[in-house]
Scaffold this active site. Structure first.
Site, short mmCIF file in Angstrom:
data_model
loop_
_atom_site.label_atom_id
_atom_site.label_comp_id
_atom_site.label_asym_id
_atom_site.label_seq_id
_atom_site.Cartn_x
_atom_site.Cartn_y
_atom_site.Cartn_z
N ARG A 56 40.48 38.46 6.34
CA ARG A 56 39.68 38.78 5.17
C ARG A 56 39.16 37.49 4.55
NH1 ARG A 56 42.90 42.96 1.37
NH2 ARG A 56 40.86 43.09 0.42
N THR A 74 38.85 39.67 -2.69
CA THR A 74 38.69 38.60 -1.70
C THR A 74 37.27 38.52 -1.16
OG1 THR A 74 41.03 38.71 -1.08
CG2 THR A 74 39.55 37.69 0.50
N TYR A 83 44.44 38.26 0.10
CA TYR A 83 44.70 39.68 0.31
C TYR A 83 44.51 40.48 -0.97
CZ TYR A 83 46.48 38.00 4.73
OH TYR A 83 46.59 37.40 5.96
N UNK A 84 43.47 40.16 -1.68
CA UNK A 84 43.15 40.79 -2.96
C UNK A 84 41.94 41.72 -2.77
N GLY A 85 41.83 42.72 -3.63
CA GLY A 85 40.65 43.57 -3.58
C GLY A 85 39.37 42.82 -3.89
#
Length: 226
Positions: free
Chosen positions: A123, A76, A72-74
């Site tokens: 994601r 990803t 859940y990272u920018g």
């Protein structure tokens, strides 16, 4: 057969120096220290399902890229590019290894059993499945950091002088060589010794060019891979 021919042609171009090399990127890439004591082959990790311990000595003679990942990272979206990198450079002896970690912004909150479904349906989503091995979630910094990450970090200078915003970093004690964020990368050579370390925002295309450049230098020296 076609795949082998393609790999052979690409390797010929690589050895001849016709593939582009990476440009200087300030501190987006750091070369690791010379004279490192020990190798990555002294360590290992459990696969993400917790059922198999993988000793890293099984990668003797291979180029290995260690990446701390999060769902859940920018960043990803790098998973998709990492899949492409694995597919493209596997014929030259590269293996990617992914290590989920929840120490940066709490962006890997799920259990190990939830990570692959999250990647597939959320994601990056769209049925995504990593084509490289993921291992159990664990710490890469701090008191409980995995020992092989201690080895990697001590072998290479940090890519940034700053650690980041403390309220988004979840470990103690903090040290200068600590990983700064999700998707930082370390390359280990065929001898098990760390070679390069990349900032998390370095593009995968630049990482690829750096790896190819290193492979070319190794080939010129007559270093054999597995």
């Amino acid at each position: 057969m076609a795949r082998l021919l393609q790999a052979s042609c690409l390797l010929s171009l690589l050895l001849a120096g016709f593939l582009p090399q990476s440009r200087g990127q300030d501190k987006s890439k750091m070369d690791c220290h010379g004279g490192v004591s020990g190798t990555i082959y002294e360590y290992g990790a459990l696969t993400i399902d917790g059922e198999e311990y993988t000793p890293f000595k099984q990668y003797i003679g291979k180029y290995v890229l260690f990446v701390n990942v999060a769902s859940y990272u920018g960043l990803t979206g790098q998973y998709i590019e990492l899949n492409a990198l694995q597919e493209e450079l596997a014929p030259f002896g590269l293996d990617l290894l992914g290590f989920p970690c929840n120490q940066f912004g709490k962006q890997e909150p799920g259990e190990n059993s939830e990570i692959l479904p999250s990647l597939k349906y959320v994601r990056p989503g769209g049925g995504f499945v990593p084509n490289f091995q993921l291992f159990e979630k664990g710490d890469v910094n701090g008191e409980k950091e995995q020992k092989f990450y201690t080895f990697l970090k001590n072998s290479c200078p940090p890519t940034s002088e700053l650690l980041g915003t403390s309220d988004r970093l979840f470990w103690e004690p903090m040290k200068v060589h600590d990983i700064r964020w999700n998707f930082e990368k370390f390359l280990v050579g065929p001898d098990g010794i760390p070679v390069m370390r990349w900032h998390h925002r370095t593009t995968i295309s630049n990482v690829k060019m750096d790896i190819l450049s290193y492979m070319r230098r190794q080939a010129a020296l007559g270093v054999k891979r597995k």
